[in-house]
Enzyme design. Sequence first.
Site: not given
Length: 139
Positions: A112, A125
Amino acid sequence: QCLQYNKRYCRSQNKRIALHYGKEHKMEKCIFCKIAAGEIPSNKVYEDEYMLAFHDISPMAKVHVLVIPKMHIANVDGITEENSEVIAKMFAKMGDIAKAAGITNGYRVISNCGSDAKQSVMHLHFHILGGQELPEKMA
Ligand code: AMP
Ligand code: ZN
């Protein structure tokens, strides 16, 4: 080339400089920098000098692992020619990490980036989701 540092804005020198988190400069580490440094515990799946993989604290699939670079990169927008070597290393390990987490029948990798994507932790991440059949919608 040292992949452990990152160019950041330094207030005392009034310019962007290369710095090591927690060494040359005292700078507040983000939560994933603290996890990478072992200052906050995590349920580790894999670790080497460049990256750490650990189970998500609030899993969205039967298996939900996060893969992070040890160096601070905010998100996909922060990936550059200079730091992309570490990203390549992360993707080279993705399959082994999924396997180590017990995934045997495929998985989804998601990152995201920014507000519309609802990024909540501002340290790059990659989510690895698997261990079950995933919904067809959303990528
Ligand atoms: P994102 O919304 O893409 O920024 O994802 C952040 C993820 O980090 C979420 O799925 C959280 O559940 C997860 N998370 C936040 N804090 C921790 C933590 N201390 N340990 C493990 N996972 C965490
Ligand atoms: Zn960080």
